[in-house]
Motif scaffolding. Structure first.
Motif, PDB file in Angstrom:
ATOM      1  N   VAL A   1       0.839  -1.203   0.000  1.00 22.06           N
ATOM      2  CA  VAL A   1       0.000   0.000   0.000  1.00 22.06           C
ATOM      3  C   VAL A   1       0.873   1.251   0.000  1.00 22.06           C
ATOM      4  O   VAL A   1       0.613   2.210  -0.721  1.00 22.06           O
TER       5      VAL A   1
ATOM      6  N   SER B   1       1.283   4.169  -2.981  1.00 13.54           N
ATOM      7  CA  SER B   1       1.193   5.607  -2.733  1.00 13.54           C
ATOM      8  C   SER B   1       2.307   6.366  -3.432  1.00 13.54           C
ATOM      9  O   SER B   1       2.148   7.520  -3.796  1.00 13.54           O
TER      10      SER B   1
ATOM     11  N   ASP C   1     -10.202   8.792 -10.650  1.00 14.92           N
ATOM     12  CA  ASP C   1     -11.217   8.589  -9.610  1.00 14.92           C
ATOM     13  C   ASP C   1     -12.595   9.047 -10.094  1.00 14.92           C
ATOM     14  O   ASP C   1     -12.746   9.543 -11.218  1.00 14.92           O
TER      15      ASP C   1
ATOM     16  N   ARG D   1      -5.491   9.613 -10.357  1.00 14.06           N
ATOM     17  CA  ARG D   1      -4.908   9.206  -9.071  1.00 14.06           C
ATOM     18  C   ARG D   1      -3.589   8.471  -9.266  1.00 14.06           C
ATOM     19  O   ARG D   1      -2.728   8.521  -8.408  1.00 14.06           O
TER      20      ARG D   1
ATOM     21  N   ASP E   1      -8.336   0.306  -5.265  1.00 11.43           N
ATOM     22  CA  ASP E   1      -8.915   0.526  -3.936  1.00 11.43           C
ATOM     23  C   ASP E   1      -8.579   1.913  -3.417  1.00 11.43           C
ATOM     24  O   ASP E   1      -9.429   2.598  -2.852  1.00 11.43           O
ATOM     25  N   LYS E   2      -7.345   2.339  -3.639  1.00 12.62           N
ATOM     26  CA  LYS E   2      -6.931   3.672  -3.201  1.00 12.62           C
ATOM     27  C   LYS E   2      -7.733   4.740  -3.948  1.00 12.62           C
ATOM     28  O   LYS E   2      -8.186   5.712  -3.350  1.00 12.62           O
TER      29      LYS E   2
ATOM     30  N   GLY F   1     -10.042   3.766  -0.606  1.00 14.85           N
ATOM     31  CA  GLY F   1      -9.454   2.816   0.335  1.00 14.85           C
ATOM     32  C   GLY F   1     -10.289   1.588   0.635  1.00 14.85           C
ATOM     33  O   GLY F   1      -9.814   0.668   1.272  1.00 14.85           O
TER      34      GLY F   1
END
Length: 179
Positions: free
Chosen positions: A9, A13, A135, A141, A164-165, A169
């Motif tokens: 994760v 990022s 998004d 994103r 998912d991010k 999330g």
């Protein structure tokens, strides 16, 4: 296992490229049947924009990955693939059949791709495949260009964490097993 997931994760990022945080360039492009698709019609869900070429081996693998992603997320996401010349309707039809692509494959002559990827005389190249994760509000994103360090995203299950991010999330439920 939790440490590995946390590491992944955090690594996701760090994938923010130069387009991340910017609104996706607006475009309307047609598929081989002449049906037009407008990027604005996909607001409200995560949109994956795959800029690809039919003879690119990594693009072919990404097409398979995107089919798995669509099976997992269902109508929470949309996928649009974009090709540029020399790809033509004949090549794209053969590609769709061979790789069982179910998302629209749109034809561009460089303008939409150039706008999205900020192609200029100072930045004249397109690296393939390029995957934009947009998004629900139309903000990029993640902008991902294939290289060996991103193999898990383009060829494995790593794209799930990126999506998912972009969704805020919340991981998607696993796809239902076929009986």
């Amino acid at each position: 296992m939790k440490k590995l997931l946390l590491f992944f994760v955090l690594a996701v990022s760090a994938l923010a490229g130069p387009l991340s945080g910017k609104r996706v360039a607006s475009f309307t492009l047609a598929d081989a049947t002449g049906k037009y698709y407008d990027v604005l019609d996909f607001r409200g869900k995560v949109l994956l924009i795959d800029i690809m070429k039919t003879d690119c081996p990594h693009c072919q693998t990404l097409s398979r990955t995107l089919e798995r992603v669509k099976a997992k997320y269902g109508d929470k996401i949309a996928v649009l693939s974009i090709v540029n010349p020399p790809d033509d309707p004949t090549r794209v039809s053969a590609y769709i059949a061979k790789y069982k692509v179910t998302n629209p494959v749109l034809f561009d002559f460089g303008q939409a791709t150039a706008a999205m990827l900020k192609i200029t005389p100072q930045n004249p190249s397109i690296n393939l495949p390029t995957l934009l994760v947009v998004d629900a509000q139309g903000i990029v994103r993640s902008d991902l260009v294939y290289d060996e360090s991103l193999k898990a995203i383009f060829e494995g299950d790593g794209l799930y964490a990126v999506i998912d991010k972009a969704m805020g999330g919340a991981p998607a439920a696993a796809p239902a097993k076929k009986k």
